[in-house]
Write a protein that holds these residues in place. Structure first.
Motif, PDB file in Angstrom:
ATOM      1  N   PRO A  91      22.257  -6.661   7.691  1.00 50.34           N
ATOM      2  CA  PRO A  91      22.046  -5.214   7.660  1.00 50.34           C
ATOM      3  C   PRO A  91      20.912  -4.760   8.576  1.00 50.34           C
ATOM      4  N   GLY A  92      20.295  -5.695   9.298  1.00 53.23           N
ATOM      5  CA  GLY A  92      19.112  -5.338  10.093  1.00 53.23           C
ATOM      6  C   GLY A  92      17.881  -5.296   9.196  1.00 53.23           C
ATOM      7  N   PRO A  93      16.718  -4.925   9.751  1.00 55.12           N
ATOM      8  CA  PRO A  93      15.475  -5.036   8.964  1.00 55.12           C
ATOM      9  C   PRO A  93      15.372  -4.071   7.784  1.00 55.12           C
ATOM     10  N   LEU A  94      16.040  -2.939   7.828  1.00 60.64           N
ATOM     11  CA  LEU A  94      16.025  -1.945   6.740  1.00 60.64           C
ATOM     12  C   LEU A  94      14.606  -1.524   6.354  1.00 60.64           C
ATOM     13  N   GLU A  95      14.002  -0.710   7.199  1.00 58.36           N
ATOM     14  CA  GLU A  95      12.625  -0.288   6.922  1.00 58.36           C
ATOM     15  C   GLU A  95      12.575   0.907   5.974  1.00 58.36           C
ATOM     16  N   VAL A  96      11.587   0.856   5.086  1.00 57.86           N
ATOM     17  CA  VAL A  96      11.339   1.983   4.168  1.00 57.86           C
ATOM     18  C   VAL A  96       9.834   2.208   4.061  1.00 57.86           C
ATOM     19  N   ARG A  97       9.445   3.408   3.616  1.00 60.39           N
ATOM     20  CA  ARG A  97       8.029   3.693   3.353  1.00 60.39           C
ATOM     21  C   ARG A  97       7.818   3.654   1.845  1.00 60.39           C
ATOM     22  N   VAL A  98       6.674   3.070   1.461  1.00 65.01           N
ATOM     23  CA  VAL A  98       6.432   2.824   0.034  1.00 65.01           C
ATOM     24  C   VAL A  98       5.688   3.982  -0.615  1.00 65.01           C
ATOM     25  N   ARG A  99       6.120   4.349  -1.809  1.00 63.09           N
ATOM     26  CA  ARG A  99       5.317   5.252  -2.663  1.00 63.09           C
ATOM     27  C   ARG A  99       5.061   4.523  -3.973  1.00 63.09           C
ATOM     28  N   GLN A 100       3.813   4.172  -4.232  1.00 61.35           N
ATOM     29  CA  GLN A 100       3.506   3.528  -5.514  1.00 61.35           C
ATOM     30  C   GLN A 100       3.664   4.561  -6.620  1.00 61.35           C
ATOM     31  N   ASP A 135       0.846  -1.201   0.000  1.00 58.78           N
ATOM     32  CA  ASP A 135       0.000   0.000   0.000  1.00 58.78           C
ATOM     33  C   ASP A 135       0.873   1.239   0.000  1.00 58.78           C
ATOM     34  N   ASP A 136       0.324   2.271  -0.633  1.00 67.11           N
ATOM     35  CA  ASP A 136       1.001   3.562  -0.591  1.00 67.11           C
ATOM     36  C   ASP A 136       1.169   3.992   0.870  1.00 67.11           C
ATOM     37  N   GLY A 137       2.355   4.403   1.257  1.00 62.98           N
ATOM     38  CA  GLY A 137       2.567   4.874   2.631  1.00 62.98           C
ATOM     39  C   GLY A 137       2.895   3.768   3.619  1.00 62.98           C
ATOM     40  N   GLU A 138       2.765   2.518   3.175  1.00 62.82           N
ATOM     41  CA  GLU A 138       3.047   1.394   4.078  1.00 62.82           C
ATOM     42  C   GLU A 138       4.549   1.320   4.419  1.00 62.82           C
TER      43      GLU A 138
END
Ligand code: HEM
Length: 472
Positions: free
Chosen positions: A462-471, A147-150
């Motif tokens: 590298p650890g979980p490496l979190e990012v926020r998604v932009r479709q 999802d966008d913003g996920e």
């Protein structure tokens, strides 16, 4: 190396014993424990600090004499020109015992040779390039689910992807969620159980000590072995005449008529499940995270993909034109090689970079150290994909990868080298290039994890490496 060493602690003071003058220098460790504690505390930090001693650095860990190699020429000697005088050795064999003692990554001599020959047929260029469409097709649904913003943990997402690719292509089989969960749990358990930190703690624990990490490892390994036995049995029941890796193993026969034992078949599959997805997942996750933090690199990728793929997804025909994409992949693995060190043990005494290395020494060929060495790399700590491109005329807009780099061949060796170089190298490079290009076509990521401080399990973590998604 321009750095000079300034002793700061007992562990960092140089060896001065005259009788060992021709042996390599190195950080003197604690009585009995050697350097085990420093390595357990911060294995990559230990490698970084050891570089100051020179190109061959002796140390002692887990009760063994060991040496780090930081000289690409010495790496070439060990892996290629004198490969028949070295073995994988005890360090690797001990790890192999935990995972897959009869798997091709851990066997030696004639047994290894015939295994490698058998398996090679599944990795010819034709076979591997035939997987390109599936590599692209498998990543698209994963991206469409976002999802966008996920917020997404790249490490897990990419491991799901690379495991699906591996089982669909090499095993010709969709692995149900439960099976995938078993594989992931085991990989995590192995990463923890065989990490330098855990090895250090383990070497201090009495054998009667109740050990949760060991129990988790044993339980998940048993579940993985049951899963693999079931896969082989099902393939033998249905049709083992296919040419995918699972069928090759299920129906294998060596030239002398012998067939691999059930344990060997199982160990091969466990080897591929481990080696074939964890490393690639890590490289892909880190590449996406690095690109997320560099709008200039992202813009270059967008430009290239627009020019090469028009509105569609990338495919095999585009591969040669995805030059910048390949440079991003190479640069990612320069800075963050999934396998940070390759291990060997000389069978006879060797002289490497002018130092005497006795037979039986555990050699750690430092992929991580050499690929960040300022003798071979300008601004080695900087992520700069452009360094892989040929200089000069870009007026035509065409870019090419550098063809004759001005550095030793083994200044870059994320896939090892010589006869035991990574069997899946072509597979991994194809997957990384196509998956990265497809991801960039579909989504953009903004970093949530803002810095990467890798630790070391069996592979780089590298650890979980979190990012926020932009479709897009
Ligand atoms: C980015 C991804 C990958 C990296 C960085 C990587 C790295 C390596 C390295 C450094 C070695 C040599 C170890 C040594 O000499 O001691 C190796 C061996 C091996 N790799 Fe990979 N690998 C990757 C992906 C894969 C894939 C996708 C597969 C299979 C599908 C695979 C299968 C193997 C096998 C079977 C060996 C053992 C070869 C032998 O001993 O003959 N690897 N890999």
């Amino acid at each position: 190396m321009t750095e000079t060493h300034s002793p700061q602690s007992e562990e960092q003071s140089t060896t001065t014993d005259r009788s060992s003058a021709d042996l390599p220098p190195g950080p003197r460790g604690l009585p009995l424990l050697g350097n085990t504690l420093s390595i357990g505390r911060d294995p990559l930090g230990f490698v970084e600090s050891a570089r100051a001693y020179g190109d061959v650095v002796s140390y002692e860990a887990y009760g063994d004499d060991a040496a780090l190699l930081f000289d690409p020429h010495a790496v070439e000697t060990v892996l290629v020109s004198r490969a028949d005088e070295v073995r994988k050795g005890e360090f690797e064999t001990d790890f192999g015992e935990l995972v897959a003692p009869e798997g091709v990554a851990f066997t030696e001599g004639e047994q290894w040779r015939r295994q490698r020959q058998l398996l090679q047929s599944s990795f010819t260029p034709d076979r591997v390039y035939g997987y390109a469409d599936e590599m692209v097709a498998e990543v698209i649904p994963l991206l469409e689910e976002l999802d966008d913003g996920e917020t997404v943990a790249l490490r897990d997402a990419m491991a799901t992807y690379t495991l699906r690719v591996l089982t669909r292509t090499l095993f010709d089989l969709p692995l149900e969620d439960e099976g995938a969960e078993t594989v992931r749990r085991t990989v995590t358990a192995i990463q923890t159980y065989a990490s330098p930190r855990r090895l250090a703690i383990g070497s201090l624990l009495p054998s009667w000590f109740p050990d949760r990490v060991e129990r988790e490892y044993e339980a998940s390994m048993a579940a993985l072995e049951a899963l693999v036995d079931d896969l082989v049995a099902r393939r033998r029941e249905t049709d083992a005449s296919g040419d995918d890796l699972l069928s090759v193993l299920a129906g294998a026969q060596y030239p002398d008529g012998a067939r691999p034992s059930p344990d060997e078949v199982r160990d091969q599959l466990v080897t591929f499940l481990f080696a074939g997805h964890e490393t690639t997942a890590m490289a892909l996750a880190v590449a996406c995270w690095l690109v997320a933090g560099r709008p200039d690199v992202r813009a270059e990728l967008d430009r290239e993909l627009e020019a090469v793929c028009d509105d569609g997804d990338p495919g095999l025909d585009d591969l040669d034109d995805l030059v910048y994409t390949e440079a991003v992949v190479r640069e990612t693995m320069r800075l963050y090689p999934p396998i940070t060190g390759v291990y060997r043990e000389p069978e006879t005494e060797m002289v490497l970079s002018g130092y005497r290395v006795p037979a039986g020494t555990t050699l750690q060929l430092s992929v991580y150290g050499i690929q960040r060495d300022d003798r071979w790399w300008d601004e080695p700590e900087t992520f700069r994909p452009e360094r892989w491109l040929a200089d000069g005329d870009s007026s035509s807009g065409e870019r090419t990868l550098e063809s004759a780099p001005d550095r030793p061949e083994y200044a870059y060796f994320p896939f090892g080298g010589g006869p035991r170089h990574c069997l899946g190298m072509r597979f991994a490079m194809l997957e990384l290039q196509l998956a990265l290009a497809t991801i960039v076509r579909h989504v953009e990521f903004d970093r949530v994890t803002d810095s990467l401080e890798p630790s070391l399990g069996v592979t780089l973590d590298p650890g979980p490496l979190e990012v926020r998604v932009r479709q897009r």
